[in-house]
Write a protein that holds these residues in place. Structure first.
Motif, mmCIF file in Angstrom:
data_model
loop_
_atom_site.group_PDB
_atom_site.id
_atom_site.type_symbol
_atom_site.label_atom_id
_atom_site.label_comp_id
_atom_site.label_asym_id
_atom_site.label_seq_id
_atom_site.Cartn_x
_atom_site.Cartn_y
_atom_site.Cartn_z
ATOM 1 N N VAL A 1 0.858 -1.181 0.000
ATOM 2 C CA VAL A 1 0.000 0.000 0.000
ATOM 3 C C VAL A 1 0.895 1.232 0.000
ATOM 4 C CG1 VAL A 1 -1.882 -1.167 1.185
ATOM 5 C CG2 VAL A 1 -0.122 -0.031 2.526
ATOM 6 N N GLU A 2 0.256 2.380 -0.013
ATOM 7 C CA GLU A 2 1.009 3.634 -0.028
ATOM 8 C C GLU A 2 1.899 3.749 1.212
ATOM 9 O OE1 GLU A 2 0.165 8.452 -0.439
ATOM 10 O OE2 GLU A 2 -1.490 7.021 -0.228
ATOM 11 N N LYS A 3 3.126 4.177 1.018
ATOM 12 C CA LYS A 3 4.142 4.394 2.059
ATOM 13 C C LYS A 3 4.776 3.098 2.559
ATOM 14 C CE LYS A 3 1.568 6.781 4.875
ATOM 15 N NZ LYS A 3 1.165 7.573 6.068
ATOM 16 N N ASP B 1 7.000 -0.159 1.275
ATOM 17 C CA ASP B 1 7.804 -0.683 0.170
ATOM 18 C C ASP B 1 8.370 -2.048 0.528
ATOM 19 O OD1 ASP B 1 7.480 1.643 -1.422
ATOM 20 O OD2 ASP B 1 9.046 2.653 -0.260
ATOM 21 N N ARG C 1 2.829 -5.738 6.496
ATOM 22 C CA ARG C 1 2.223 -4.513 5.945
ATOM 23 C C ARG C 1 1.200 -3.927 6.913
ATOM 24 N NH1 ARG C 1 -2.171 -5.726 1.676
ATOM 25 N NH2 ARG C 1 -3.175 -6.173 3.687
ATOM 26 N N GLY D 1 3.676 3.391 7.572
ATOM 27 C CA GLY D 1 4.543 3.147 6.427
ATOM 28 C C GLY D 1 5.929 2.669 6.836
#
Length: 653
Positions: free
Chosen positions: A369-371, A373, A409, A415
């Motif tokens: 998801v966003e932020k 990696d 995650r 993040g």
């Protein structure tokens, strides 16, 4: 001032004033001179003791050391600040002795008492030098051979002086629970050497009833005493084994307690209980999954039979398809339960984990998801050390990695990076962690590392249990980690977790390196064209719904099906020598005689008959029996209509 007084009041008051001033000065000078002479006399007397071979001290009324000679420094050390500290290393309760001697010295000017030890007697003498100063002399003498205890010394204290240096933690308590004595080993065990006042119930808990009642019963003789493992109050994970016995000291009844650290014992006991719990849950999950697989086989099978009579244009087709799809979803959940109980069917092959991760990277990146990696770190490749191959089910290993990455995650709402490391590891000796022992040897290790919220210590012992989850309701089934645990263990590996709240979590998977030859790739099952079959099939299945579905499915394909509800009924049918049978289709686990057992008996009279074994458990449990049954294949439950007919058709053709 005298001149002012003379001018204002006359000669008589002035004369009286000067006399009073001179008298006060004379008294002050006399007191100072007396004190000086007393100090000089005391110092002189102590200087006379400086070369005394016995330990000598000058103390104040509170027992603080003012002066000491060389013998005192040699015996008791230079760091001793009070006489209590000096004698406390050699006897259990010096305060009572010092108070008694000082009181006698205040009354008589001097006092003496002998303190017997194991092989000597400590003669302690005190002289009152002034209201605030005392001379003490501690002289050690050999114990008389004809007397174990001197007559003017209570025997209880003599025993105490011996116990101080005993390397066993010992305490004594009064009937009211007040601690009377704690020897050096006990103080080290409880308070790292500090001296404290304490009550029995303030020290220990966890008996199941008030510990003070246990102590009172022992002191009163209502209970013979014995050993109990108690928790140290205020310390959740520290346990002591307390052996309590009635003890009379100086005519006073009390209790003698021997202390042993039982923390490791309780930890091992808890670990054993946890392993037993995990095993019991695994057996329960496996049993439930086996029965549920029978139900799913019947549901999906009869759904397939209905779909044969309803085309896509039929209004009922969508409903039937929904039933079939949800049955498959339920089968996936059952597979996770079987994975935890290590009873699922695996298709192991030789794998390179770096290659597996390379193929899986695209899917894992789609889960981010966003932020957040994903970072792959092949540490073995960076260090120039090749990663050892492992033997495992590729599909299941991928499922384990997906579950661990999804959990990582979700653990990082703010993040960050999820790091997947692979590394070759050689263990020179056994690695003992948690409840497992990893044998020495070569391993391929894969780690999934996050920097998220972490897992509290008390939850780390439960995270591999089915249905346990730290996520909110609706966000997880609690089967992901239990499935990962089961797959790794069934593959011969080990899984460990390291976590610090607020810093992150690392899951480490140890797979033994496979040293055998490369295996030929497993050929895909040839999908035969659907056609009418020929032959007689003996179907043996104790679950009526599964038997009904399988019988109808095979009959629709043109086979003649003979049904039996158990092994005994099947053998009874085979007693008819005129009956010709081409194939046995049998469940493995049944009441009474199991599948492999009755098939081997049937082969004595009918050798060469081919066999299809069905089971909701793993093929591993059947492998040894199946190896002794020629021309046999395994069909895992739940299976569809096509799975069954293709397996039968492929074996008979």
């Amino acid at each position: 001032m005298w001149a002012v007084l003379l001018r204002e009041s006359g000669p008589l008051p002035a004369f009286v004033g000067i006399v009073l001033v001179l008298l006060a000065l004379a008294l002050a000078a006399r007191a100072h001179l007396a004190r000086h002479r007393s100090e000089a006399a005391g110092n002189l007397a102590f200087r006379l003791m400086a070369d005394d071979p016995a330990a000598c001290f000058m103390t104040d009324a509170a027992g603080h050391v003012i002066l000491r000679n060389l013998a005192a420094e040699a015996r008791f050390g230079t760091e001793v600040r009070t006489l209590h500290d000096a004698l406390g290393r050699h006897m259990l309760h010096p305060a009572e002795l010092l108070l008694r001697l000082r009181g006698a010295a205040d009354a008589d000017g001097a006092a003496r008492e002998d303190v017997p030890g194991h092989a000597s007697v400590l003669r302690l003498t005190v002289h009152r030098a002034s209201p605030e100063e005392y001379f003490w002399r501690a002289d050690e003498m050999a114990l008389p051979k004809d007397s174990a205890v001197l007559p003017d010394r209570p025997t209880a204290v003599a025993v105490g002086s011996d116990l101080e240096e005993v390397p066993v933690a010992i305490m004594t308590f009064g009937p009211d629970g007040v601690m009377r004595v704690a020897n050096h080993a006990a103080r080290e065990l409880m308070w790292k050497g500090d001296i404290r006042a304490a009550m029995f119930h303030d020290l220990f808990e966890g008996l199941g009833r008030p510990v003070s009642e246990w102590l009172a019963d022992v002191v009163a003789g209502r209970h013979p005493g014995g050993s109990e493992v108690l928790r140290v109050r205020g310390e959740e994970e520290r346990f002591l084994q307390i052996t309590l016995r009635r003890h009379v000291e100086g005519g006073r009844p009390g209790a003698l307690a021997i202390l042993n650290d039982a923390t490791r014992l309780k930890t091992m006991e808890a670990q054993f209980a946890q392993s037993q719990k995990m095993q019991a849950i695994g057996q329960l999950a496996g049993g439930i999954a086996h029965d549920f697989n029978n139900l799913l086989t019947a549901i999906s099978g009869h759904c397939d039979l209905l779909l044969l009579r309803h085309g896509r244009e039929d209004s009922d087709f969508a409903d039937l398809e929904q039933i079939r799809q949800n049955a498959n979803r339920a089968a996936s959940l059952v597979g996770q339960l079987l994975a935890f109980s290590r009873k699922q069917t695996l298709n192991p092959e030789v794998l390179d984990l770096d290659d597996v991760l390379g193929d899986l990277t695209h899917l894992l990146n789609r889960l981010m998801v966003e932020k957040v990696d994903l970072v792959l770190a092949p540490m073995g490749r960076v260090a120039g050390r090749p990663l050892g191959r492992i033997r495992a089910d590729k599909r299941q290993v991928e499922q384990v990695l997906i579950n661990l990455v999804v959990n990582a995650r979700d653990a990082m709402p703010e993040g960050g990076d999820i790091r997947i490391e692979t590394e070759p590891v050689t263990l020179a000796e056994d690695l003992r962690r948690d409840r497992a022992t990893v044998p020495a040897g070569d391993y391929t290790v894969i780690r999934v590392v996050d920097h998220g919220v972490g897992i509290p210590d008390h939850q780390q012992r439960q995270i591999f249990e089915p249905f346990f989850t730290t996520k909110r309701v609706g966000e997880g089934t609690g089967l992901g980690l239990s499935m990962a645990y089961g797959i790794v263990k069934q593959s011969g590996g080990f899984i460990f977790v390291d976590s610090v709240v607020g810093q992150g979590t690392t899951f480490s998977l140890y797979f033994p390196v496979f040293e055998g030859p490369d295996q030929a790739p497993v050929a895909e099952v040839r999908r035969l064209a659907t056609k009418q079959g020929e032959g007689v099939i003996l179907l043996v299945e104790d679950e009526a719904s599964v038997r009904a579905f399988a019988s109808r499915a095979l009959s629709l394909r043109g086979y003649t099906v003979l049904e039996a509800a158990n092994a005994e009924e099947a053998l009874a049918k085979l007693e008819d020598r005129s009956l010709h049978v081409d194939l046995f289709v049998t469940d493995v686990v049944m009441p009474g005689m199991d599948g492999p057992a009755w098939v081997r008996r049937a082969h004595l009279e009918r050798p060469g008959v081919k066999v299809v074994f069905m089971s909701g458990y793993a093929e591993d449990g059947l492998a040894e029996d199946q190896a002794r049954v020629p021309n046999s294949v395994f069909l895992p439950k739940p299976f569809s209509l096509n799975d069954l007919t293709n397996t039968v058709q492929g074996l008979l053709s």
